[in-house]
Scaffold this active site. Structure first.
Site, PDB file in Angstrom:
ATOM      1  N   ASP A   1       0.832  -1.277  -0.014  1.00  0.00           N
ATOM      2  CA  ASP A   1      -0.089   0.100   0.117  1.00  0.00           C
ATOM      3  C   ASP A   1       0.673   1.254  -0.073  1.00  0.00           C
ATOM      4  O   ASP A   1       1.854   1.383   0.736  1.00  0.00           O
ATOM      5  CB  ASP A   1      -0.659   0.026   1.442  1.00  0.00           C
ATOM      6  CG  ASP A   1      -1.899   1.150   1.375  1.00  0.00           C
ATOM      7  OD1 ASP A   1      -2.631   0.952   0.644  1.00  0.00           O
ATOM      8  OD2 ASP A   1      -1.797   1.942   2.118  1.00  0.00           O
TER       9      ASP A   1
ATOM     10  N   GLU B   1      14.713 -14.724  -0.148  1.00  0.00           N
ATOM     11  CA  GLU B   1      14.731 -15.990   0.730  1.00  0.00           C
ATOM     12  C   GLU B   1      13.644 -16.819   0.593  1.00  0.00           C
ATOM     13  O   GLU B   1      13.511 -17.858   0.913  1.00  0.00           O
ATOM     14  CB  GLU B   1      14.854 -15.599   2.188  1.00  0.00           C
ATOM     15  CG  GLU B   1      16.051 -14.865   2.595  1.00  0.00           C
ATOM     16  CD  GLU B   1      15.918 -14.388   4.136  1.00  0.00           C
ATOM     17  OE1 GLU B   1      15.787 -15.199   4.709  1.00  0.00           O
ATOM     18  OE2 GLU B   1      16.572 -13.413   4.499  1.00  0.00           O
TER      19      GLU B   1
HETATM   20  C1  BGC Z   1      -5.619   2.240  -0.296  1.00  0.00           C
HETATM   21  C2  BGC Z   1      -6.686   3.016   0.211  1.00  0.00           C
HETATM   22  C3  BGC Z   1      -6.094   3.422   1.540  1.00  0.00           C
HETATM   23  C4  BGC Z   1      -4.874   4.372   1.515  1.00  0.00           C
HETATM   24  C5  BGC Z   1      -4.430   4.715   3.021  1.00  0.00           C
HETATM   25  C6  BGC Z   1      -4.409   3.091  -0.582  1.00  0.00           C
HETATM   26  O1  BGC Z   1      -3.899   3.776  -1.482  1.00  0.00           O
HETATM   27  O2  BGC Z   1      -6.010   1.521  -1.323  1.00  0.00           O
HETATM   28  O3  BGC Z   1      -7.976   2.372   0.188  1.00  0.00           O
HETATM   29  O4  BGC Z   1      -7.243   4.581   2.020  1.00  0.00           O
HETATM   30  O5  BGC Z   1      -4.106   3.681   0.742  1.00  0.00           O
HETATM   31  O6  BGC Z   1      -3.800   3.497   3.392  1.00  0.00           O
END
Ligand code: BGC
Ligand code: MG
Length: 555
Positions: free
Chosen positions: A215, A275
């Protein structure tokens, strides 16, 4: 739950190809909205297990599950308070182990969503960090003194609205948050933070996961000097990563993200993944100005990320032939060593059927195009049913982003409503109880069970297209060479180890003559599109595609 899941499934063995991710089709599951199994109106891991046969039958290589870790759920799981546990709402670690086991039996790999850039404000690390300037975790987050007039340290903005700095009266400093104020940003300049996050990654690798969606991977590191971002001239603004009503787009994000020091962390991350052969990482790069350049940097060589998740097709701009051609040309020119991962829809954007206002023939044509591009693909749950964006009334709204920018931007709930499994249940077979977001009536008309038995359905089209793609190595792993891209058509060659596939898409509303490239070509009859052969060549009806295989293979 319905009878659908009791269908006996062939067991596909997982291949031992450590390069499986290159050209993989990845099905994104938003766990809150896939299948509820315990009647609380919220999807859960047991529900996913129950529906894995459906996913396996679709013919995808892997699932990516949005976060299911312990969380106060202010950003619906993207605010983690314990990275090593499953939120009780979703189940237990034992359920997760069972999910991996079942997925692997069915030949489906499991990618989980690591939210490393920030934690929840409820995370014990943050609770400790905020108590003083000299505790063991005081430097784990990004703390800064106010300006002499009490205002925030610089002009950085939160994507979810307002300053990226929140005042903390306990510590008498500001802390950084790129998203909600309840999502404080971790300080990646601190090696202890990096070590701990790598340890968490190892925890999940040991549990058997096959990879990670990272993310907001370009938000990990901020400028140590906390320099102000310069304003972005109006003509350079775009809505690729934030809606146009969001002042976040008014800045050139030179300093709050995409910092060069991130590469050091990503190298450490990759060394850990190496790993565990066959594990992979796909980084989400939200960056409106330099997205391709950042992807190029993050995927260069073989000691960084395997792939980056591209925003090019998540924006509002309609994918005309010319626009798609520009994107492919830019990618080929800039991301010379990297591998893309494309998507049209996800849990953050308006479903593409609505965003691009596409009818069924266009949806099919464009899905065929997506699955023919050079890169891996992410399919978002429900797009295989042709789902449109659901209307969610303000009273039902859950997403804090939507509440903030309502009504011009309605947030992300319309893409997150529950999956319609059956037509006969009031909640579309998702849950016996009131779901956390309403099930859209028009979605129930397109229920999976209904489409599963209809040879002409969108669902069947996705299955056929996924199978077609899988049967052709150049489509999975090959290079791409653009031949034409204009308002009426897109055509390109995919080639791999001397084998070549010609792909042609008729974007127009008219019949189209297709000119095959020079050489010997066999028209492929396995793709789920139609064409006619006439005395003077091949004619493609509106919104159909043609694939041809070179029969004069070159070395
Ligand atoms: C996720 C979102 C989230 C954000 C903060 C992103 O890009 O896909 O759903 O709100 O990151 O974590
Ligand atoms: Mg539940």
């Amino acid at each position: 739950m319905s009878k659908m899941d009791t269908v006996a499934m062939p067991v596909n063995a997982l291949s031992d190809d450590t390069d499986w991710w290159r050209g993989a089709a990845i099905y994104q599951i938003y766990p809150r909205s896939f299948q509820d199994s315990n009647g609380d109106g919220i999807g859960d891991l047991s529900g996913i297990i129950h529906r894995l046969p459906y996913v396996a039958e679709l013919g995808v290589d892997a699932i990516w599950i949005s976060p299911f870790f312990r969380s106060p759920m202010l950003d619906f799981g993207y605010d983690v308070s314990d990275y090593r546990d499953v939120d009780p709402m979703f189940g237990t670690l034992g359920d997760f182990d069972a999910l991996i086991e079942r997925a692997h039996q069915l030949g489906v790999r499991v990618i989980i969503d690591l939210v490393l850039s920030h934690t929840s404000a409820q995370h014990p690390w943050f609770r400790e960090s905020r108590t003083s300037r000299d505790n063991a975790r005081s430097d784990w987050y990004v703390w800064a003194d106010p300006k002499p007039d009490g205002s925030p340290p610089n002009n950085w903005l939160s994507i979810f609205g307002g300053s990226a700095w929140e005042w903390d009266g306990e510590r008498m400093q500001y802390y950084l948050h790129n998203f909600l104020s309840e999502q404080p940003d971790l300080n990646f300049h601190n090696p202890d933070v990096q070590d701990e996050l790598l340890d968490i990654t190892r925890f999940w690798l040991e549990r058997g996961v096959d990879g990670f969606r990272l993310d907001t991977v370009n938000f990990y590191v901020h400028d140590k000097q906390l320099r102000d971002n310069p304003p972005l001239p109006e003509e350079e603004r775009n809505d690729n990563t934030a809606p146009s009503v969001n002042p976040y787009n008014f800045q050139d994000h030179l300093y709050d993200k995409s910092q060069p020091e991130n590469l050091e962390f990503l190298r450490r991350f990759r060394a850990l993944l190496d790993e565990y052969p066959g594990s992979t990482a796909v980084g989400e790069v939200g960056e409106s100005q330099r997205g391709m350049e950042v992807q190029a940097a993050y995927t260069a060589g073989d000691d960084l990320l395997h792939m980056c998740y591209d925003f090019a097709f998540l924006a509002n701009a309609y994918p005309t032939g010319g626009h798609v051609g520009d994107i492919l040309e830019r990618f080929n020119r800039i991301v010379t060593e990297g591998w893309a991962c494309w998507a049209y829809s996800n849990h953050d954007v308006v479903r593409h059927a609505s965003r691009w206002n596409m009818d069924e023939p266009r949806l099919r044509l464009y899905a065929g195009l997506l699955m023919s591009l050079k890169g891996s693909v992410c399919l978002y749950q429900g797009e295989e049913l042709g789902l449109t964006e659901a209307y969610v009334a303000y009273e039902d709204l859950q997403d804090p982003y939507g509440k903030r920018f309502w009504p011009k931007f309605k947030g992300r709930d319309g893409a997150r409503t529950p999956f319609p499994w059956t037509r006969d249940n009031r909640n579309g077979g998702f849950s016996d109880e009131k779901p956390w977001l309403p099930v859209a009536m028009e979605h129930v008309q397109r229920a999976a069970q209904e489409q599963a038995t209809d040879a002409g359905s969108m669902l069947q089209f996705y299955k056929n297209m996924l199978a077609f793609r899988k049967a052709h190595e150049p489509v999975l792993k090959g290079d791409i060479e653009l031949i034409a891209a204009d308002d009426n058509q897109i055509s390109f060659l995919r080639h791999h180890n001397g084998a070549r596939v010609f792909c042609h898409f008729n974007l127009s509303g008219e019949d189209q003559r297709v000119a095959l490239p020079d050489g010997q070509w066999d028209i492929d009859r396995g793709a789920p599109f139609s064409f006619t052969e006439t005395a003077d060549g091949i004619s493609l009806p509106p919104h159909q595609a043609l694939f041809a295989i070179a029969s004069d293979a070159q070395a």
